[in-house]
Scaffold this active site. Structure first.
Site, short mmCIF file in Angstrom:
data_model
loop_
_atom_site.label_atom_id
_atom_site.label_comp_id
_atom_site.label_asym_id
_atom_site.label_seq_id
_atom_site.Cartn_x
_atom_site.Cartn_y
_atom_site.Cartn_z
N LYS A 34 -0.33 -0.49 -6.19
CA LYS A 34 1.08 -0.73 -5.87
C LYS A 34 1.97 -0.49 -7.08
O LYS A 34 3.07 0.06 -6.94
CB LYS A 34 1.28 -2.15 -5.35
CG LYS A 34 1.12 -3.24 -6.37
CD LYS A 34 1.50 -4.59 -5.82
CE LYS A 34 1.38 -5.67 -6.88
NZ LYS A 34 2.29 -5.47 -8.02
N THR A 35 1.52 -0.89 -8.28
CA THR A 35 2.35 -0.69 -9.48
C THR A 35 2.54 0.79 -9.75
O THR A 35 3.64 1.25 -10.08
CB THR A 35 1.71 -1.38 -10.70
OG1 THR A 35 1.52 -2.77 -10.42
CG2 THR A 35 2.58 -1.23 -11.94
N ASP A 218 9.08 -5.90 -6.49
CA ASP A 218 7.63 -6.00 -6.59
C ASP A 218 7.18 -7.40 -6.16
O ASP A 218 7.95 -8.37 -6.27
CB ASP A 218 7.22 -5.73 -8.05
CG ASP A 218 5.71 -5.62 -8.22
OD1 ASP A 218 5.03 -5.23 -7.25
OD2 ASP A 218 5.21 -5.93 -9.31
N GLU A 219 5.94 -7.53 -5.69
CA GLU A 219 5.36 -8.81 -5.26
C GLU A 219 6.31 -9.54 -4.29
O GLU A 219 6.57 -10.73 -4.42
CB GLU A 219 5.08 -9.71 -6.49
CG GLU A 219 4.12 -9.12 -7.50
CD GLU A 219 2.66 -9.11 -7.05
OE1 GLU A 219 2.41 -9.45 -5.87
OE2 GLU A 219 1.79 -8.77 -7.87
N GLN A 249 -1.80 -11.74 0.42
CA GLN A 249 -1.93 -12.33 -0.92
C GLN A 249 -0.79 -13.29 -1.24
O GLN A 249 -0.50 -13.56 -2.40
CB GLN A 249 -1.99 -11.22 -1.98
CG GLN A 249 -3.22 -10.34 -1.87
CD GLN A 249 -3.32 -9.34 -3.00
OE1 GLN A 249 -3.67 -9.68 -4.13
NE2 GLN A 249 -3.00 -8.09 -2.71
N ARG A 595 -10.92 -9.95 -6.27
CA ARG A 595 -10.90 -9.82 -7.74
C ARG A 595 -12.17 -9.11 -8.23
O ARG A 595 -12.22 -8.65 -9.37
CB ARG A 595 -10.83 -11.19 -8.43
CG ARG A 595 -9.62 -12.07 -8.18
CD ARG A 595 -8.31 -11.37 -8.32
NE ARG A 595 -7.85 -10.87 -7.01
CZ ARG A 595 -6.94 -9.94 -6.85
NH1 ARG A 595 -6.38 -9.36 -7.88
NH2 ARG A 595 -6.58 -9.55 -5.64
#
Length: 689
Positions: A34-35, A218-219, A249, A595
């Protein structure tokens, strides 16, 4: 240039980057880049489309994220581009905005930002002046809640009829007067004031919206209601709002974040283009299969399925132990073997849902001589609530321990300020007594110039309590801990904190450890127990091979080659009860699982020593839902669509916040706080804000 920008992106990422006008929702699954996508899109808008960097605004949640994204975006943008786009946190944007526009509400732009400690000092002063004896953390969190729901002090006071909330509303009013008089701004103001200024100044709203014609967030799953409303105003003239996030998330419901902001985005912003990033570059297929199967049990989500770019790998392992001690020692031994094989310690981590579980891990690692570090958390014995209890124990074991007595003299609050304590210490020094002796032998008249009557009465009560506990500790330690809690009520004190549930669990874990010590060492004294605790905390070590130990919340955004998740038992993961959402618990498990890169171990035990007794544990329903345990009947937990912390609207009482939700026939009974007035209302009579 276009080819260079896009050739490292998959088709979905390219589609997101090349979308220019209109609302865009990028559903970015875990590990899906995503980044990379959002920074490339910013570079594409500026370097290829020709958008002026000053017309872009990219918002993040942390300074670390904004710094990384700025660096990556600028590396992609043409070198001769001299204007830097605004890429910052929500709060930094609020600060910049207020520097230019706070005059719209009659304030000077020379304001000073105060942090949480500064805020507590002001609240402490106001509480003392108005003789209000409430937990400062509780007052602070309530004021923060009022500001984030846009309630003024007068509005809170007018709708409050409960005594404690009336007091908080009064403190809120004086607090606002204090910070405005001194031209101060707190962190909540950095969001609330820009929203109010834009809402009430139509020309300015249009000007600001037209300036920032391309907005990215973002997020996005971590946004709260106020941030959502602020974004609506910023994008009101063009709807060129691109948000990137993953509802699966969304794990910060306890601090106001709402996954519903993603779910309702296409409804609020008409014509939204939705793009799903489902290719995961982090984890192998077996790990993602488990994550996908688990999260499919959530109903309030946008359907998507992670696909592994890396392909096949090792199966997810279930690690079953008889007890938490055997679990910790076994994990420690395995990790020592990994280190011997030259696996970097930075690629190994152990996660837990409940912070209290770190104690058995710390103990097991210490016994194996394995270094560890607690990420974004504090070692168990260094946590404030545990240090308080240890300080009480030290005073009980040695009443002349001034250092320990000073720590707990006002915990729970006894109306004794720091200046009074300093004067008492000075008097004790001058008369060659310990602090405890001064409190014991001096009369009210002798101490009248040092402490108030209320403080004197409370400290005399403390002296009597300590003396009683000294006698109890000498008789028998079997019932000591129950009497200690009954007399001191340290759990009652800490449960009012914002993170009270977690603190109380830590206290219960410590009490359980004490009872286990007494059970296994019936002839030992309180001094022996304190020595044992000192040894445990002193042997905590951090070296170059330190292993990461952390909560699932702290692991967000990280990745590890070898990952262990402990405590997969009912009541521990998931946590069950009022105030906890099974869907958010499942999202936390999803975050934990994703993770892992190649090696994932999920652990559960038969029994844990918890709350003073060894309890038989039931393995977590999540192991079955993830397809790891076959043939086991899964539990179905029916729950309300409303959870603790949600904002709801009632046609008569207005906007309130859900405190708890319990089943009532076919509906749910919600306990709702309407600005201090608490009402129990059936879920069908309210709607989400």
């Amino acid at each position: 240039m276009t080819i260079e920008l896009l050739n490292n992106l998959n088709s979905a990422q390219q589609e997101a980057v090349k979308h220019i006008d209109g609302p865009l929702l990028i559903l970015a699954g875990a590990g899906s880049g995503k980044t990379k996508t959002i920074t490339t899109r910013l570079a594409y808008l500026i370097g290829e489309v020709g958008i002026d960097p000053q017309n872009t605004l990219t918002l993040t949640f942390t300074n670390k994220a904004s710094k990384e994204m700025r660096s990556r975006a600028m590396a992609l943008i043409n070198n001769n581009q001299k204007t830097i786009p605004l890429l910052c946190t929500f709060h930094k944007f609020g600060l910049i905005f207020l520097k230019f526009h706070i005059d719209k509400i009659g304030r000077e732009n020379s304001f000073v930002i105060i942090d949480s400690e500064d805020r507590k000092k002001i609240l402490k002063k106001i509480s003392k002046e108005n003789d209000i004896d409430l937990n400062l953390s509780f007052i602070s969190s309530e004021i923060s809640r009022y500001k984030n729901t846009l309630l003024t002090p007068d509005e809170v006071i007018s709708r409050t009829d409960l005594s404690d909330y009336k007091k908080i509303a009064t403190v809120y009013k004086y607090y606002q007067q204090e910070i405005e008089l001194n031209n101060l701004v707190d962190f909540d103001d950095l969001l609330m004031l820009p929203y109010k200024i834009l809402r009430d100044n139509d020309k300015l709203r249009r000007d600001i919206s037209n300036r920032y014609r391309y907005i990215m967030v973002d997020e996005y799953q971590d946004t709260n209601e106020l941030q959502f409303k602020l974004l609506q105003l910023l994008a009101s003239e063009h709807s060129n709002l691109c948000v990137v996030g993953d509802d699966d998330q969304s794990i910060y419901g306890w601090r106001g974040a709402s996954s519903r902001n993603i779910l309702k985005f296409p409804k609020i912003f008409k014509g939204t283009k939705v793009i799903k990033l489902e290719i995961n570059y982090r984890s192998t297929e077996p790990i993602l299969k488990v994550a996908n199967e688990l999260i499919d049990y959530n109903r309030q989500r946008v359907s998507k399925r992670l696909i592994s770019y890396r392909g096949d790998g090792k199966s997810v392992r279930i690690f079953h132990s008889l007890s938490e001690k055997l679990e910790a020692r076994a994990i420690a031994k395995e990790i020592k073997e990994l280190l011997a094989k030259k696996v970097p310690s930075s690629e190994i981590a152990v996660l837990y849902r409940i912070n209290a579980l770190s104690r058995s891990l710390e103990e097991g690692f210490i016994k194996e001589g394995l270094g560890f570090k607690i990420l974004d958390d504090t070692p168990f014995y260094d946590r404030p609530e545990i240090k308080d209890i240890i300080s009480y124990f030290r005073v009980i074991a040695n009443s002349h321990d001034d250092f320990s007595l000073e720590r707990i003299i006002n915990r729970p609050r006894r109306g004794v300020g720091g200046v009074s304590v300093d004067r008492l210490k000075k008097l004790a020094f001058e008369e060659h007594y310990s602090l405890f002796q001064i409190l014991d032998i001096k009369s009210r008249k002798e101490l009248s110039k040092i402490i108030s009557n209320k403080g004197f009465i409370n400290l005399k009560r403390l002296v009597l309590d300590i003396k009683q506990l000294i006698d109890l500790s000498k008789e028998s330690l079997t019932d000591f801990i129950d009497k200690f809690e009954e007399i001191i009520q340290i759990k009652t004190y800490y449960e009012k904190f914002k993170d009270g549930d977690d603190r109380v669990r830590n206290i219960d874990e410590f009490y359980g450890y004490f009872r286990e010590f007494v059970e296994n060492n019936w002839n030992k004294s309180l001094d022996d127990f304190l020595n044992e605790v000192s040894l445990q905390s002193e042997e905590y070590q951090v070296d170059e091979n330190a292993i990461n130990i952390m909560s699932v919340h702290a692991s967000k955004g990280l990745e590890f080659e070898y990952l262990y998740v402990i405590g997969l038992e009912e009541e521990f993961f998931p946590i069950i009860g009022d105030g906890y959402s099974m869907e958010e618990e499942r999202r936390l498990a999803y975050v934990a699982i994703t993770r892992a890169k190649s090696n994932l171990t999920l652990c559960y035990v038969n029994s844990r020593f918890y709350k003073g007794q060894r309890r038989v544990m039931m393995r977590s329903r999540f192991l079955g839902e993830a397809g790891l345990i076959k043939g086991e009947k899964l539990k179905i937990t029916k729950e309300s669509k409303f959870i603790k912390g949600d904002l709801v609207k009632h046609k008569k009482f207005g906007i309130g916040r859900v405190q708890s939700s319990t089943k009532s026939g076919r509906q749910y009974k919600l306990n709702i706080n309407f600005g201090g007035i608490k009402k129990e209302i059936l879920s069908s009579f309210v709607e989400s804000v």
